[in-house]
Motif scaffolding. Structure first.
Motif, short mmCIF file in Angstrom:
data_model
loop_
_atom_site.label_atom_id
_atom_site.label_comp_id
_atom_site.label_asym_id
_atom_site.label_seq_id
_atom_site.Cartn_x
_atom_site.Cartn_y
_atom_site.Cartn_z
N ASP A 87 2.01 13.09 -2.22
CA ASP A 87 0.63 11.71 -2.54
C ASP A 87 0.24 12.13 -3.55
N ALA A 133 -2.68 9.30 -3.83
CA ALA A 133 -3.67 8.38 -4.13
C ALA A 133 -4.47 8.79 -5.15
N TYR A 134 -4.97 9.83 -5.34
CA TYR A 134 -6.02 9.85 -6.17
C TYR A 134 -5.98 10.46 -7.27
N LEU A 189 5.05 6.21 2.39
CA LEU A 189 4.20 7.53 3.22
C LEU A 189 5.07 6.47 4.24
N SER A 213 -4.66 1.09 -4.41
CA SER A 213 -6.19 0.64 -4.20
C SER A 213 -7.75 1.97 -4.44
N LYS A 214 -7.42 2.73 -5.13
CA LYS A 214 -8.13 3.75 -5.64
C LYS A 214 -8.72 2.95 -7.15
N ARG A 235 -3.53 -5.08 -1.47
CA ARG A 235 -2.37 -3.41 -0.86
C ARG A 235 -0.98 -3.81 -1.31
N GLY A 254 0.80 -1.55 -0.55
CA GLY A 254 0.27 0.13 -0.11
C GLY A 254 0.77 1.38 0.17
N SER A 255 0.54 2.49 -0.25
CA SER A 255 0.89 3.61 -0.57
C SER A 255 0.91 4.03 1.04
N ASP A 256 0.80 3.69 2.14
CA ASP A 256 0.58 4.16 3.39
C ASP A 256 2.28 3.50 3.84
N THR A 273 -1.02 4.81 -5.72
CA THR A 273 -1.14 3.66 -4.10
C THR A 273 -2.46 2.78 -5.97
N ALA A 283 -7.13 14.89 0.88
CA ALA A 283 -8.03 14.44 1.53
C ALA A 283 -7.80 15.39 2.66
N TYR A 294 -4.25 14.15 4.81
CA TYR A 294 -4.60 12.90 4.87
C TYR A 294 -3.90 12.38 6.72
N1 PMP Z 1 -2.88 8.60 0.73
C1 PMP Z 1 -3.91 9.34 0.74
C2 PMP Z 1 -4.93 10.20 0.76
C3 PMP Z 1 -4.73 8.29 1.00
O1 PMP Z 1 -6.02 8.54 1.28
C4 PMP Z 1 -4.71 6.59 1.45
C5 PMP Z 1 -6.09 6.00 1.60
N2 PMP Z 1 -6.50 6.08 3.13
C6 PMP Z 1 -3.82 6.34 1.15
C7 PMP Z 1 -2.33 7.58 0.99
C8 PMP Z 1 -2.80 5.12 1.59
O2 PMP Z 1 -4.30 4.39 0.58
P1 PMP Z 1 -2.83 2.57 0.23
O3 PMP Z 1 -2.64 2.43 1.45
O4 PMP Z 1 -4.27 1.89 0.33
O5 PMP Z 1 -2.10 2.66 -0.55
#
Ligand code: PMP
Length: 355
Positions: free
Chosen positions: A180, A182-183, A89, A208-209, A217, A84-86, A206, A154, A110
């Motif tokens: 970041d 993510a979106y 980060l 994820s989206k 992940r 995941g990108s978490d 990521t 976010a 975030y």
């Molecule tokens: N960055 C932002 C701004 C997010 O909203 C999220 C999702 N919660 C993430 C990173 C992390 O997403 P993930 O670990 O699923 O890649």
């Protein structure tokens, strides 16, 4: 708390993930997941990989790293895949922040950034967004701190153009700027092309989206080879196998199905336009979102009340208690049917509160 818990972490308040209720089926518009299933190619390759789970995965995820690098137009040593990108980060807070390099990010962004900072005992400054919830770029020029910017942000969904981010990166040449993204696939302009121009820029994304793989992940960072090497040092110092076999295989599958991803992103953007139109008709005020969610408030019904009324009716959205956010709800964009039902339900609730 046990008596053994380290003093280092006693005051730590962990991140609160959005609800993932298991009790009944909700229309889930609360954690910015994709409403669409993963690519069939991803599912098929993950299933094949499951048959070899007795073996550790490739710690370099070389095949997938090469594919991600090709997608980004960079070389493999400029990419690091993470859980995941978490994960990346967190590595960025570990790698690029300390007492001499404090972190800085918006006060509304975030929620994990402040947790990563606290967990890694990094001092940080929260820079207030304007009253309209936009980033004031001047606040970031030449500040000499490790900057974390979600773009789109976010939970506002507000996006900064690439040249604005470039000014921030350029004006802080001795500090890392982490963007970041993510979106980004829902209407943003990626900063990835800038990584060859600036050695202090790290971009994170990521699967994820936009790629419907939140449950797998998979995230990644793109930056100059030296930054990626630093992050790799931390990966190999913590969890070298952070990408499991099934996830890596699913990643290869979805990258071989880019048209599916493109169509899904387009559907989310169309549904976002529909939802914003309808919410405006119902009297909501909203930020201008370029993400797969909208951030909306209504004068007649408090954010927490609307959240609860929706939950009682089987629809989950995300509400944040922080004073500047409490009037709003963050509503993930789902399928058209889900958004139509959401709008109908909101309309019913409003009728009760405006009677
Ligand atoms: N960055 C932002 C701004 C997010 O909203 C999220 C999702 N919660 C993430 C990173 C992390 O997403 P993930 O670990 O699923 O890649």
């Amino acid at each position: 708390m046990s008596r053994f818990f380290s003093d280092k972490y006693r005051a730590l308040t962990p991140y609160t993930p959005g609800e993932q209720p298991q009790d009944k089926r909700y229309i889930k518009l609360n954690t910015n997941e994709s409403p669409f299933p993963p690519s069939e190619k991803a599912v098929a390759l993950a299933a094949e990989a499951a048959a070899r789970l007795q073996l550790y995965p490739d710690p370099q995820s070389a095949e997938l790293t090469a594919k991600v690098a090709a997608m980004c137009g960079v070389s493999p040593d400029e990419v690091l895949l993470t859980n995941g990108s978490d994960d990346i980060l967190n590595f960025a807070f570990m790698a690029f922040c300390d007492d001499a390099h404090p972190a800085a990010f918006p006060d509304i962004t975030y929620g994990f950034y402040s947790v990563f900072a606290a967990c890694n005992r990094v001092p940080y400054t929260e820079i207030p967004l304007g009253d309209d919830l936009t980033v004031n770029v001047d606040d970031y020029l030449g500040i000499g701190k490790t900057i974390f910017l979600a773009n789109p942000n976010a939970p506002t969904g507000i996006v900064l153009p690439r040249d604005t981010i470039e000014r921030i990166v350029q004006s802080n040449p001795d500090s890392v700027v982490v963007v970041d993204e993510a979106y980004v696939d829902f209407g943003g302009e990626s900063c990835v092309p800038l990584i060859h121009k600036y050695d202090n820029l790290l971009v994170t994304q990521t699967f994820s989206k936009s790629r419907s793989m939140a449950g797998a992940r998979l995230g990644f960072g793109v930056g100059c080879a030296a930054l990626i090497q630093d992050l790799n040092t931390l990966k190999y110092a913590t969890n070298p196998y952070n990408i499991n076999r099934m996830t890596a295989a699913a990643g290869l599958g979805v990258l071989a199905d880019e048209e599916y991803t493109r169509q899904n992103c387009q559907a989310v953007m169309d549904n976002r336009a529909y939802t914003m139109r309808e919410l405006r008709r119902l009297g909501f005020a909203m930020t201008d979102s370029a993400a797969n969610f909208v951030f909306a408030k209504h004068e007649a019904v408090d954010g927490a009340v609307l959240y609860r009324e929706l939950k009682d009716r089987g629809i989950l959205v995300r509400h944040f208690d922080a004073p500047r956010l409490a009037a709003y709800n963050r509503i993930t964009i789902g399928s058209r049917e889900e958004m139509e039902q959401f709008v109908r339900t909101v309309e019913t609730i409003l009728e009760e509160y405006t009677r």
